[in-house]
Design an enzyme around this catalytic site. Structure first.
Site, PDB file in Angstrom:
ATOM      1  N   SER A  81      -2.754   3.191   7.805  1.00  0.00           N
ATOM      2  CA  SER A  81      -2.587   2.262   6.671  1.00  0.00           C
ATOM      3  C   SER A  81      -1.651   2.768   5.584  1.00  0.00           C
ATOM      4  O   SER A  81      -1.417   2.065   4.603  1.00  0.00           O
ATOM      5  CB  SER A  81      -3.949   1.913   6.060  1.00  0.00           C
ATOM      6  OG  SER A  81      -4.625   0.992   6.882  1.00  0.00           O
ATOM      7  N   LYS A  84       1.134   0.477   4.648  1.00  0.00           N
ATOM      8  CA  LYS A  84       1.003  -0.521   3.585  1.00  0.00           C
ATOM      9  C   LYS A  84       1.800  -0.144   2.337  1.00  0.00           C
ATOM     10  O   LYS A  84       2.130  -1.015   1.527  1.00  0.00           O
ATOM     11  CB  LYS A  84      -0.469  -0.735   3.236  1.00  0.00           C
ATOM     12  CG  LYS A  84      -1.293  -1.382   4.354  1.00  0.00           C
ATOM     13  CD  LYS A  84      -2.730  -1.597   3.917  1.00  0.00           C
ATOM     14  CE  LYS A  84      -3.546  -2.352   4.966  1.00  0.00           C
ATOM     15  NZ  LYS A  84      -3.935  -1.523   6.116  1.00  0.00           N
ATOM     16  N   ASP A 174     -10.154  -5.482  19.158  1.00  0.00           N
ATOM     17  CA  ASP A 174     -10.140  -5.677  17.698  1.00  0.00           C
ATOM     18  C   ASP A 174     -10.108  -7.155  17.304  1.00  0.00           C
ATOM     19  O   ASP A 174     -10.177  -7.471  16.119  1.00  0.00           O
ATOM     20  CB  ASP A 174      -8.922  -4.981  17.077  1.00  0.00           C
ATOM     21  CG  ASP A 174      -9.074  -3.472  17.029  1.00  0.00           C
ATOM     22  OD1 ASP A 174     -10.225  -2.998  17.112  1.00  0.00           O
ATOM     23  OD2 ASP A 174      -8.054  -2.772  16.919  1.00  0.00           O
ATOM     24  N   SER A 328      -7.565  -1.881   1.502  1.00  0.00           N
ATOM     25  CA  SER A 328      -6.742  -1.708   2.707  1.00  0.00           C
ATOM     26  C   SER A 328      -6.880  -2.908   3.647  1.00  0.00           C
ATOM     27  O   SER A 328      -7.243  -2.785   4.813  1.00  0.00           O
ATOM     28  CB  SER A 328      -7.112  -0.415   3.441  1.00  0.00           C
ATOM     29  OG  SER A 328      -6.049   0.026   4.254  1.00  0.00           O
ATOM     30  N   ASN A 329      -6.550  -4.079   3.121  1.00  0.00           N
ATOM     31  CA  ASN A 329      -6.731  -5.334   3.846  1.00  0.00           C
ATOM     32  C   ASN A 329      -5.564  -5.573   4.805  1.00  0.00           C
ATOM     33  O   ASN A 329      -4.438  -5.839   4.389  1.00  0.00           O
ATOM     34  CB  ASN A 329      -6.846  -6.485   2.844  1.00  0.00           C
ATOM     35  CG  ASN A 329      -7.297  -7.767   3.482  1.00  0.00           C
ATOM     36  OD1 ASN A 329      -6.700  -8.232   4.432  1.00  0.00           O
ATOM     37  ND2 ASN A 329      -8.382  -8.341   2.954  1.00  0.00           N
ATOM     38  N   ASN A 330      -5.837  -5.489   6.102  1.00  0.00           N
ATOM     39  CA  ASN A 330      -4.782  -5.634   7.113  1.00  0.00           C
ATOM     40  C   ASN A 330      -4.154  -7.022   7.105  1.00  0.00           C
ATOM     41  O   ASN A 330      -2.932  -7.163   7.243  1.00  0.00           O
ATOM     42  CB  ASN A 330      -5.337  -5.335   8.500  1.00  0.00           C
ATOM     43  CG  ASN A 330      -5.592  -3.866   8.730  1.00  0.00           C
ATOM     44  OD1 ASN A 330      -5.187  -3.028   7.930  1.00  0.00           O
ATOM     45  ND2 ASN A 330      -6.281  -3.544   9.802  1.00  0.00           N
ATOM     46  N   THR A 441      -4.986   5.668   1.533  1.00  0.00           N
ATOM     47  CA  THR A 441      -5.601   6.264   2.713  1.00  0.00           C
ATOM     48  C   THR A 441      -5.079   5.586   3.979  1.00  0.00           C
ATOM     49  O   THR A 441      -4.461   4.520   3.917  1.00  0.00           O
ATOM     50  CB  THR A 441      -7.123   6.116   2.665  1.00  0.00           C
ATOM     51  OG1 THR A 441      -7.441   4.709   2.572  1.00  0.00           O
ATOM     52  CG2 THR A 441      -7.703   6.837   1.462  1.00  0.00           C
TER      53      THR A 441
END
Length: 492
Positions: A81, A84, A174, A328-330, A441
């Site tokens: 991540s 991002k 996933d 940490s929104n994908n 992170t």
């Protein structure tokens, strides 16, 4: 005499350089004067948990950009991540911190009295933060137009983006997880974490042993099918529930056991085809306003002759970055990728959006020839970035007008509020790094990343990137990263 003095000067310069920089056998370069800091850092990196793993570490001075330490700093590694960081920077640079996503309502018929004869369209333009309450507001706007009956269909339009729902390297397992949600220009989130294209499933025990469980889904529509096979067991029984959405369907099956009087179990489940689901939620919002519909609910496209009735704007990008980066929104990352592609190339796709990110990275001084970019969230195992390139990015963005929004979006170590501390809220507590470190992170199988900013006790600010790949035992890996950053923070 002059020649002799020059020789002496060169020798002194050489010795000075050796004192300042000791090149290690492992290829690292460390600014050193034989200090305890140097020895402690080397000790941390000698941890047996990193045996056989690949490390990429880069530390720069925030003011000058000078690299003061690197170990494998140019090795391309999976960033998870930390990808991002590039996506957020590119979005701020391309779209601007005040950019908003819109959702629009159209009709293609006529209104006679309180009856709309024709179709009602809801067109999504990429908003990943749309909530049921926003759809309620849009339904109220229809009611305020005097419409009480719709003789026609309610149609969801997601044509703002292409119809590729999953990034190239998304693995099948996933698909129903909240972090692997499908991407659609018309989608909805169940709460203010803004996990778009998901529903929240709550499972609670029955009143008595042997009874079934109670299931609540938010937001719920008939488009979802719940198969509840779970049972309530005695108080000393096991809480073993499985909540699974079947592939290529919106059937959610719940199995297992939950003890009587125990706390509920909550899980976010990603949907199949969020466009039609969102349109169903909108129809329910219409019904709640007393608006009846004679027709079906489906996906489609707004015709050219349609008339726009109402619009809803999302929060501005600077505000959206908070749930995106802190949690940490994908899905937010992938929406931003497609939005950048739509704005710059008039094509909302991963291909065009990644071109924008690469172009922005180059403008910020990154060596794009060394990058491998496959998505905006970092969920791909094929993304490759070096630690030196990440610190180079974090150095360059400091000169941008949007930098305050960027750095404010980073998780803060040890800050308990989820929308401040984010994914770092339980890390580095009770240290000088707590409330000080602002960093992103990143976690995947055999991958851990941490990149950001830290201020020392002496007031000097450093930029760091710590990437670990290919470790077998993941326990304590994040602690090694934390200890390195804490060591930096403790410098007088």
């Amino acid at each position: 005499m002059i020649v002799k003095n020059i020789v002496v000067f060169v020798l002194l310069l050489y010795v000075f350089t050796l004192v300042q920089y000791v090149e290690k056998a492992d290829g690292s370069m460390l600014a050193t004067n034989g200090s305890s800091f140097d020895q402690q850092l080397l000790h941390l990196l000698a941890n047996k948990k990193l045996s056989g793993a690949i490390s990429g570490i880069s530390i720069r001075k925030a003011v000058t950009g000078e690299v003061i330490y690197e170990r494998g700093g140019d090795i391309r590694l999976r960033p998870a991540s930390n990808m991002k960081l590039l996506t957020a920077a590119a979005a701020l640079e391309t779209l601007g911190q005040n950019y908003v996503f819109t959702t629009e309502l159209y009709i293609d018929g006529v209104i006679n009295g309180d009856v709309l004869t024709g179709n009602l369209y809801i067109k999504g333009k990429g908003d990943p933060t749309l909530l049921q309450s926003d759809l309620d507001t849009l339904a109220t706007m229809i009611k305020n137009k005097g419409i009480k009956t719709i003789v026609g269909d309610v149609i969801g339009d997601d044509s703002w983006y292409d119809h590729e729902r999953y990034s190239a390297d998304m693995i099948w397992s996933d698909e129903s997880e909240y972090y692997g949600a499908a991407i659609s220009a018309l989608t909805i989130a169940p709460n203010q974490d803004y996990d778009s294209a998901t529903v929240i499933v709550d499972v609670a025990p029955g009143m008595n042993v042997g009874e079934g469980t109670t299931v609540e889904v938010k937001p719920h529509t008939d488009y979802l099918k719940i198969v509840n096979l779970a049972k309530t067991v005695s108080a000393d029984g096991k809480k073993e529930l499985k909540i699974i959405r079947e592939h290529r369907s919106n059937t959610i099956t719940i199995t297992g056991t939950i003890p009587v009087k125990s706390s509920r179990m909550r899980q976010w489940v990603a949907l199949w085809e969020p466009t039609v689901y969102t349109t169903h939620v909108f129809k329910n919002a219409l019904l709640a306003q007393g608006i009846q519909q004679v027709g079906i609910v489906k996906a489609g496209k707004v015709p050219n002759q349609a008339k726009r009735l109402a619009t809803h704007d999302s929060m501005p990008l600077a505000q959206l970055l908070i749930p995106f980066m802190k949690l940490s929104n994908n899905a937010h990352a992938e929406h931003l990728v497609k939005e950048m592609g739509k704005v710059i190339y008039d094509e909302g796709s991963w291909g065009t959006g990644l071109k924008v990110i690469e172009s922005t990275a180059q403008s910020l001084g990154m060596n794009t020839a060394s990058l491998k970019l496959r998505d905006g969230s970092g969920i791909s195992q094929i993304n490759l970035i070096s630690a030196n390139e990440l610190t180079k990015l974090l150095y360059a963005v400091q000169d941008k007008g949007w930098y305050p929004a960027f750095v404010h979006s980073l998780p803060v170590a040890g800050a308990s509020d989820r929308f401040v501390g984010g994914t770092l809220r339980n890390r580095m507590k009770n240290t000088f790094a707590s409330g000080n470190v602002q960093a992103k992170t990143g976690t995947l199988t055999a991958t851990s990343a941490l990149s950001g900013y830290v201020t020392t006790k002496s007031g000097e600010r450093f930029i760091f990137s710590i990437l670990f790949n290919n470790f077998v035992d993941g326990d304590s890996i994040t602690k090694i990263q934390d200890d390195i950053v804490i060591l930096l923070a403790d410098q007088e």
